[in-house]
Design an enzyme around this catalytic site. Structure first.
Site, PDB file in Angstrom:
ATOM      1  N   CYS A  30     -54.144  58.191  18.712  1.00 50.90           N
ATOM      2  CA  CYS A  30     -53.149  58.953  17.964  1.00 50.90           C
ATOM      3  C   CYS A  30     -53.755  59.475  16.678  1.00 50.90           C
ATOM      4  CB  CYS A  30     -51.923  58.089  17.656  1.00 50.90           C
ATOM      5  SG  CYS A  30     -52.271  56.686  16.573  1.00 50.90           S
ATOM      6  N   ASP A 437     -65.610  95.477  14.772  1.00 47.60           N
ATOM      7  CA  ASP A 437     -66.618  96.057  13.891  1.00 47.60           C
ATOM      8  C   ASP A 437     -67.645  96.921  14.595  1.00 47.60           C
ATOM      9  OD1 ASP A 437     -67.795  93.969  15.218  1.00 47.60           O
ATOM     10  OD2 ASP A 437     -69.044  93.350  13.543  1.00 47.60           O
TER      11      ASP A 437
END
Length: 525
Positions: A30, A437
């Site tokens: 967890c 780009d």
């Protein structure tokens, strides 16, 4: 002494004079465990970085050289209820496979037991509404206990073992309230059955384990799948290298290559290490490194990187970086760091998970006290407190956000999109404009055959079967067009030029224009 010596062998130096070590950590179930491990590691002297990757349970620790014995890291893990050992990919995969089999067996036992107990419970519920005798009801309850107790002892091991490790380390994790709720529910059910009560809760305890195990098994499977996808980057590295030594060519594992070695890189092979070209000219595909799919022409003196694909000509390479020091290894490190980085939501969940387990226990205790203060019986107060423990199961909090990030990053990786930060998905949700780009970024790097409408199908099939005998990337594209997957028996490949074979008594060639006897390449259709 032996532990320190063994761990020192796995420590890697960096240019800043620091040491780093990757450890596989067992028992992390967890978000609270992640925060506890990282926090404990950062408290050690000289530690510059302690980062736990929840996906593969790998702890990356960086410290100042000479400031810390590596064995202290293991001791700190054990003091916090976890076990660590040097991270070895093959061993880690074997352990993950064993864990998957264990979870599957536990899930099967819980599911089989749950189905049988539910059948008995339905009979009890129906009998309570009709004329079932107390003796018959007690028999069904004891039969349920006979199934539930051994099934819970086996199927609940993943939760019980994790909770016991946390309690031994005098801490709490999310498996503690789960284990406590299941054990108390089973214990209360035994007490109720022994006192001939109308209700027992064996079915609730087993079904809770069953659903929790489904969540844990799915989480485990998602992490393994994502790790396998991310491992595809490492799979694109060359496994072997052709090393030149005293004019003798020897094939060695890529891991044995060292800076200063001279390598021969043949057409169609991936470059096994970073280096400079000594001789030869070719075109290479560096899309794995730069993202640019257009091939780059290279000549003597140019730098090439491991993982690049050599399209044409044979190259002689002087190695400048090998092993874990290549550019692609640095990219893997960045990806691992991005995968283990926490988004804003994950950081919030981690903070919540650290206080969730104590709050759940305090709430259950206050519930019991409150019911007693309100005049309820001890029996009713305990049953209500147990209900609080069960219905506040924290698994959704522990698994939901990490699972979403793991699945999302894995799906993006399969779509050839690499995340370089933990909160990239969150920030992407706020974007309203995307600008690329350069051209070629969104195109596919694999070539495809585009034949004109009047192309001779027989000639195309001959060329495709010739291409089956070559590893050249363009030949691989042409070979996909072959309807027969059997290459010509006498086909001969001339590296950097093409493939030739005798077809129906005539020599057929596929390759460069010069190799096929053409003065210039054919015009594109």
């Amino acid at each position: 002494m032996s532990a320190a010596l063994d761990l020192s062998l796995y420590a890697k130096p960096d240019p800043d004079g620091r040491l780093s070590l990757d450890l596989a950590v067992d028992g992390v179930t967890c978000g609270a465990g992640i925060g506890r491990i990282e926090g404990a590691g950062k408290q050690l002297p000289g530690i510059a970085e302690a980062r736990l990757n929840y996906t593969n349970r790998r702890l990356h620790v960086v410290w100042t050289g000479g400031a810390l014995e590596p064995s202290r890291i293991i001791e700190t893990l054990e003091a916090n209820g976890y076990h660590g050992h040097p991270f070895v990919p093959l061993r880690a995969e074997q352990e993950e496979a064993a864990e998957a089999r264990k979870l599957t067996r536990c899930l099967a036992v819980a599911g089989f037991a749950g189905m049988n107990i539910m059948l008995l419970s339905v009979s009890v519920w129906s009998g309570n509404a009709s004329d079932m005798t107390a003796e018959t009801r007690d028999f069904f309850h004891w039969a349920s206990a006979l199934i539930a107790l051994p099934a819970a002892a086996y199927a609940g091991r993943p939760f019980f073992a994790s909770a016991w490790r946390a309690l031994k380390a005098r801490s709490l994790n999310m498996d503690v309230p789960i284990s406590l709720g299941v054990i108390l529910a089973l214990g209360m059910s035994l007490v109720e059955t022994a006192h001939h009560a109308r209700e027992a809760y064996f079915d609730s305890a087993i079904m809770l384990l069953f659903f929790l195990l489904i969540g844990r098994a799915l989480d485990h499977a998602m992490r393994r799948k994502t790790r396998a996808v991310a491992g595809n980057l490492a799979a694109l590295k060359a496994d072997t290298a052709h090393r030149l030594r005293d004019d003798e060519l020897v094939t060695v594992p890529a891991a044995a290559v060292r800076p200063g070695d001279r390598l021969l890189v043949k057409s169609g092979e991936r470059v096994p290490a970073d280096g400079k070209i000594e001789s030869g000219r070719s075109e290479i595909d560096e899309s794995l490194i730069t993202g640019e799919t257009a091939r780059r022409a290279i000549a003597p003196g140019d730098t090439v990187y491991a993982g690049s694909l050599n399209y044409a000509g044979t190259l002689t390479l002087a190695v400048t970086a090998a092993g874990g020091a290549t550019l692609i290894d640095e990219i893997e490190t960045l990806l691992d760091k991005a995968a283990s980085a926490k988004s804003r939501a994950m950081r919030l969940a981690d903070r919540a998970s650290r206080v969730y387990a104590p709050v759940v226990h305090v709430t259950a205790a206050l519930t019991c006290i409150g019911w007693l203060a309100a005049g309820a019986s001890l029996h009713d107060a305990i049953v209500t407190a147990i209900s609080v423990l069960i219905i506040t199961c924290p698994c959704a909090l522990a698994l939901a956000i990490p699972a979403v990030q793991v699945v999302a990053s894995g799906a993006l990786f399969r779509a050839n999109v690499i995340l370089n930060s933990g909160d990239a998905i969150e920030r992407l949700a706020e974007a309203d404009t995307v600008v690329f780009d350069k051209t070629g970024t969104l195109t596919l790097p694999e070539p495809r055959v585009v034949a004109p409408a009047n192309a001779d199908p027989v000639l195309l099939q001959i060329a495709a079967r010739l291409a089956l005998s070559s590893r050249h990337p363009l030949a691989v594209a042409l070979a996909r067009e072959a309807t027969s997957r059997v290459p010509f028996a006498d086909a001969v490949e001339e590296p950097g030029r093409g493939v030739r074979a005798i077809v129906a008594g005539v020599e057929a060639r596929a390759g460069s224009a010069a190799f096929c006897g053409l003065a210039a390449p054919l015009p594109m259709p």
